[in-house]
Design a protein around this motif. Structure first.
Motif, short mmCIF file in Angstrom:
data_model
loop_
_atom_site.label_atom_id
_atom_site.label_comp_id
_atom_site.label_asym_id
_atom_site.label_seq_id
_atom_site.Cartn_x
_atom_site.Cartn_y
_atom_site.Cartn_z
N UNK A 9 0.76 -1.23 -0.15
CA UNK A 9 0.06 -0.08 0.08
C UNK A 9 0.86 1.29 -0.14
N UNK A 10 0.32 2.37 -0.53
CA UNK A 10 1.16 3.41 -0.67
C UNK A 10 1.19 4.27 0.65
N UNK A 11 2.15 5.33 0.80
CA UNK A 11 2.37 5.79 2.29
C UNK A 11 3.49 5.57 2.82
N UNK A 12 4.72 4.81 2.38
CA UNK A 12 5.81 4.81 3.12
C UNK A 12 6.57 6.03 2.48
N UNK A 45 3.09 0.27 -5.75
CA UNK A 45 2.45 0.83 -4.71
C UNK A 45 1.11 1.07 -5.17
N UNK A 46 0.04 0.65 -4.06
CA UNK A 46 -1.55 0.65 -4.48
C UNK A 46 -1.85 1.65 -3.42
N UNK A 47 -3.19 2.54 -4.09
CA UNK A 47 -4.00 3.12 -3.07
C UNK A 47 -4.95 2.03 -2.31
N UNK A 48 -5.27 2.19 -1.02
CA UNK A 48 -6.06 1.28 -0.50
C UNK A 48 -7.49 1.14 -0.77
#
Length: 72
Positions: A9-12, A45-48
């Motif tokens: 998931x994206x965000x790191x 990376x993927x959006x939730x």
């Protein structure tokens, strides 16, 4: 030449991803007996809201920040 594809998931942060690629590159090179420069790491990376399990989108199922220490 090892090619490692990481799906998450994206965000790191860039700093987190840099630490991760350093660790995974070193371990891969040692275990597979190759030079570190031969190891390639790619992040997908993927959006939730674009990721689901058990029939429910992760953005609904888990909410914002799930999977990060302190957010669970």
């Amino acid at each position: 030449m090892p090619f490692i594809n990481v799906k998450m998931a994206k965000g790191r942060t860039v700093e987190q991803k840099q630490k991760f690629v350093e660790a995974i590159t070193k371990a891969s090179a040692e275990i597979l007996n190759v030079k570190e420069e031969w190891v390639t790491v790619v992040f997908d990376e993927y959006e939730r809201e674009s990721w689901a399990s058990g029939g429910t989108l992760h953005s609904i199922k888990f909410g914002e920040g799930y999977g990060k220490i302190g957010a669970e």
